[in-house]
Design a protein around this motif. Structure first.
Motif, PDB file in Angstrom:
ATOM      1  N   ALA A  14      45.566  54.107  50.252  1.00  0.00           N
ATOM      2  CA  ALA A  14      44.244  54.751  50.277  1.00  0.00           C
ATOM      3  C   ALA A  14      43.299  53.945  51.146  1.00  0.00           C
ATOM      4  O   ALA A  14      43.370  52.712  51.190  1.00  0.00           O
ATOM      5  N   ASP A  15      42.421  54.641  51.871  1.00  0.00           N
ATOM      6  CA  ASP A  15      41.376  53.927  52.598  1.00  0.00           C
ATOM      7  C   ASP A  15      40.554  53.176  51.563  1.00  0.00           C
ATOM      8  O   ASP A  15      40.333  53.677  50.475  1.00  0.00           O
ATOM      9  N   GLU A  16      40.101  52.000  51.943  1.00  0.00           N
ATOM     10  CA  GLU A  16      39.273  51.257  50.997  1.00  0.00           C
ATOM     11  C   GLU A  16      37.849  51.769  51.063  1.00  0.00           C
ATOM     12  O   GLU A  16      37.361  52.119  52.128  1.00  0.00           O
ATOM     13  N   ILE A  17      37.203  51.822  49.924  1.00  0.00           N
ATOM     14  CA  ILE A  17      35.766  52.074  49.911  1.00  0.00           C
ATOM     15  C   ILE A  17      35.133  50.858  49.247  1.00  0.00           C
ATOM     16  O   ILE A  17      35.461  50.524  48.101  1.00  0.00           O
ATOM     17  N   ALA A  18      34.269  50.189  50.006  1.00  0.00           N
ATOM     18  CA  ALA A  18      33.746  48.893  49.565  1.00  0.00           C
ATOM     19  C   ALA A  18      33.065  49.000  48.204  1.00  0.00           C
ATOM     20  O   ALA A  18      32.346  49.956  47.917  1.00  0.00           O
ATOM     21  N   MET A  19      33.317  48.001  47.387  1.00  0.00           N
ATOM     22  CA  MET A  19      32.646  47.902  46.101  1.00  0.00           C
ATOM     23  C   MET A  19      31.249  47.334  46.349  1.00  0.00           C
ATOM     24  O   MET A  19      30.969  46.763  47.403  1.00  0.00           O
ATOM     25  N   GLY A  20      30.372  47.480  45.373  1.00  0.00           N
ATOM     26  CA  GLY A  20      29.034  46.896  45.480  1.00  0.00           C
ATOM     27  C   GLY A  20      29.108  45.392  45.718  1.00  0.00           C
ATOM     28  O   GLY A  20      30.117  44.758  45.402  1.00  0.00           O
ATOM     29  N   GLU A  21      28.028  44.838  46.259  1.00  0.00           N
ATOM     30  CA  GLU A  21      28.042  43.433  46.676  1.00  0.00           C
ATOM     31  C   GLU A  21      28.373  42.467  45.546  1.00  0.00           C
ATOM     32  O   GLU A  21      29.081  41.488  45.740  1.00  0.00           O
ATOM     33  N   ASP A  22      27.821  42.750  44.380  1.00  0.00           N
ATOM     34  CA  ASP A  22      28.016  41.810  43.268  1.00  0.00           C
ATOM     35  C   ASP A  22      29.170  42.230  42.356  1.00  0.00           C
ATOM     36  O   ASP A  22      29.291  41.743  41.242  1.00  0.00           O
ATOM     37  N   ALA A  23      30.018  43.146  42.862  1.00  0.00           N
ATOM     38  CA  ALA A  23      31.068  43.715  42.008  1.00  0.00           C
ATOM     39  C   ALA A  23      32.024  42.653  41.459  1.00  0.00           C
ATOM     40  O   ALA A  23      32.343  42.645  40.274  1.00  0.00           O
ATOM     41  N   LEU A  24      32.451  41.761  42.334  1.00  0.00           N
ATOM     42  CA  LEU A  24      33.410  40.745  41.887  1.00  0.00           C
ATOM     43  C   LEU A  24      32.771  39.807  40.870  1.00  0.00           C
ATOM     44  O   LEU A  24      33.388  39.468  39.856  1.00  0.00           O
ATOM     45  N   ALA A  25      31.537  39.404  41.143  1.00  0.00           N
ATOM     46  CA  ALA A  25      30.826  38.526  40.204  1.00  0.00           C
ATOM     47  C   ALA A  25      30.721  39.197  38.839  1.00  0.00           C
ATOM     48  O   ALA A  25      30.975  38.577  37.803  1.00  0.00           O
ATOM     49  N   LYS A  26      30.374  40.484  38.853  1.00  0.00           N
ATOM     50  CA  LYS A  26      30.278  41.248  37.603  1.00  0.00           C
ATOM     51  C   LYS A  26      31.619  41.268  36.880  1.00  0.00           C
ATOM     52  O   LYS A  26      31.682  41.108  35.657  1.00  0.00           O
ATOM     53  N   ALA A  27      32.679  41.505  37.658  1.00  0.00           N
ATOM     54  CA  ALA A  27      34.012  41.592  37.059  1.00  0.00           C
ATOM     55  C   ALA A  27      34.402  40.262  36.421  1.00  0.00           C
ATOM     56  O   ALA A  27      34.940  40.228  35.305  1.00  0.00           O
ATOM     57  N   LEU A  28      34.117  39.181  37.127  1.00  0.00           N
ATOM     58  CA  LEU A  28      34.484  37.860  36.601  1.00  0.00           C
ATOM     59  C   LEU A  28      33.688  37.545  35.335  1.00  0.00           C
ATOM     60  O   LEU A  28      34.215  36.975  34.384  1.00  0.00           O
ATOM     61  N   GLU A  29      32.443  37.961  35.347  1.00  0.00           N
ATOM     62  CA  GLU A  29      31.601  37.768  34.167  1.00  0.00           C
ATOM     63  C   GLU A  29      32.162  38.563  32.990  1.00  0.00           C
ATOM     64  O   GLU A  29      32.240  38.091  31.872  1.00  0.00           O
ATOM     65  N   ARG A  30      32.591  39.775  33.309  1.00  0.00           N
ATOM     66  CA  ARG A  30      33.085  40.668  32.268  1.00  0.00           C
ATOM     67  C   ARG A  30      34.382  40.170  31.630  1.00  0.00           C
ATOM     68  O   ARG A  30      34.540  40.239  30.411  1.00  0.00           O
ATOM     69  N   ILE A  31      35.295  39.675  32.457  1.00  0.00           N
ATOM     70  CA  ILE A  31      36.575  39.242  31.877  1.00  0.00           C
ATOM     71  C   ILE A  31      36.421  37.955  31.077  1.00  0.00           C
ATOM     72  O   ILE A  31      37.263  37.630  30.248  1.00  0.00           O
ATOM     73  N   GLU A  32      35.327  37.237  31.333  1.00  0.00           N
ATOM     74  CA  GLU A  32      35.055  36.040  30.541  1.00  0.00           C
ATOM     75  C   GLU A  32      35.085  36.392  29.055  1.00  0.00           C
ATOM     76  O   GLU A  32      35.699  35.710  28.260  1.00  0.00           O
TER      77      GLU A  32
END
Ligand code: ZN
Lengths: 215, 206
Positions: free
Chosen positions: A57-75
């Motif tokens: 699939a073509d990539e569609i960029a995630m929001g700028e802080d998406a990774l930070a949010k994800a890392l916070e969430r999995i904490e």
């Protein structure tokens, strides 16, 4: 366990892997796959097609802080405990036992005549699924189909003009098919049947009774 | 159970780990990144750097997949976040000998899509008790992980109309009765591989 002779079609397995089946059909497919390694493997190969489409699939960029949010969430999820896998209950494989909330004793049957009982399971309205209880030696109410009907045998067996269906076997019937299945002698027959259109009962059950069946 | 299963794995050793150069943390991910090894690190060591690398690769693809399936950008972003969180949470269910990471992520994304877009339940087959996997067979891991790539090549080689039909089926453009069963893809080998694994498992349980 007896050998399963009647399997799901590729079309159904692909639609299941693609996530395009009505909920009622999903339940029948998942229940059959629980009993059938052959179809489990075939379903897995269609999942791989989905995986390939995702990878390509073509990539569609995630929001700028998406990774930070994800890392916070999995904490907060780090200590998440393993959920207990669903368990089968009596003749019901796990996914079906989950819908019914127990084994055979938890089913709330309604009589539909001629000793036949049914229990409609709650699903999305685009199709319906129910359990059918057919006393051994009794004819299943003769019905013409509109749309597609899947019937999975859970206990006992039935036979129609063409074939015999035992536990784990699945019968795929379409519009053209007009048949008269009979529950075979021995154990009473219990089936899981899904349809994407209302059934027109004939034969055993008077036509007038049909609106009461809520199918 | 074998003795191997009881001996602790040295840190960082997972399926395929060490066999290739990985560029974890760099922006450019290469096609030969060993996603399975990264997911095994997430599974066995709650490795956040490995999770970040998986996120960078798969989250934008999941988002694209969901948008092609009819989700708006905001919903797709939110669901992609959910899918990646599920990947973290359910990493213990990942077995690199059974499915590629892409396939595994796909199944999570598909289920999230049914939830979000159709608001319906999806019955899943009974989970099999695969038990703790001793040292996974590296040849089996390779075979499963290369499946996505092989199927990708086969998909690219299909005539455009046929390829489009498969895409439409998975993106929800076709009703279940319109889906064509014949894909023209070499699915037999994948089926046989999974079938073999299931036979082995039944034999162990038997
Ligand atoms: Zn089957």
């Amino acid at each position: 366990m007896t050998t399963i002779r009647h399997h799901l079609s590729d079309q159904l397995l692909m639609a299941y892997a693609a996530g395009q089946l009505p909920e009622a059909f999903n339940l029948v497919v998942a229940t059959h796959v629980s009993l059938c390694d052959e179809c489990r493997a075939r379903a897995g190969s269609f999942d791989a097609v989905g995986g390939t489409l995702l990878e390509e699939a073509d990539e569609i960029a995630m929001g700028e802080d998406a990774l930070a949010k994800a890392l916070e969430r999995i904490e907060g999820l780090a200590q998440a405990t393993r959920s207990e896998p669903l368990k089968p209950a009596g003749i019901f494989p796990a996914p079906l036992a989950d819908y019914i909330g127990g084994d055979l004793s938890a089913v709330r049957w309604r009589k539909v005549g001629g000793g036949v009982k049914q229990a409609i399971l709650p699903t999305a309205k685009d199709a319906s699924v129910r359990l059918l209880y057919i006393p051994a030696g009794t004819a299943v109410p003769d019905h013409g189909h509109r749309g597609m009907e899947l019937t999975l045998v859970l206990q006992g067996a039935f036979a129609d003009e063409n074939d015999r269906f035992g536990r784990g076997d699945i019968e795929i019937a379409d519009e053209e098919m007009e048949h008269t299945p009979v529950a075979l002698a021995g154990e009473d027959c219990i089936c899981l049947a899904a349809t994407d259109a209302p059934l027109r009962f004939r034969g055993l059950i008077p036509r007038l009774a049909q609106p009461l069946l809520r199918i | 159970m074998t003795e191997q299963a009881l001996s602790p794995l040295p840190s960082g050793v997972g399926a395929g780990a060490g066999s290739r150069q990985k560029r974890v943390g760099s922006l450019a991910t290469t096609d030969d990144t060993d996603w399975a090894a990264l997911l095994v690190k997430v599974r066995d060591h709650q490795d956040r750097a490995a999770f970040a690398a998986l996120f960078r690769h798969f989250a934008p693809r999941v988002k694209a997949f969901l948008m092609k399936s009819g989700a708006g950008a905001a919903l797709a972003e939110e669901c992609a976040q959910d899918v990646m969180a599920t990947l973290w949470q359910k990493a213990h269910l990942f077995d690199p000998t059974r499915a590629s990471v892409a396939t595994w992520v796909y199944t999570i994304a598909r289920n999230r899509r049914i939830d979000a877009l159709r608001k319906a339940r999806r019955a899943e087959p009974e989970e099999l008790d695969w038990g703790p996997e001793p040292e996974p067979d590296q040849a089996e891991v390779m075979e499963a992980q290369q499946e996505t790539e092989r199927l990708g090549r086969a998909l690219a080689a299909l005539p455009a109309p046929q390829r489009t039909l498969i895409e439409r089926a998975f993106y929800g453009d076709l009703s279940h009765s319109e889906i064509a069963a014949e894909t023209g893809l070499p699915l037999g080998t994948i089926k046989s591989r999974i079938r073999l694994a299931l036979e082995k498992l039944r034999h162990q349980m038997g």
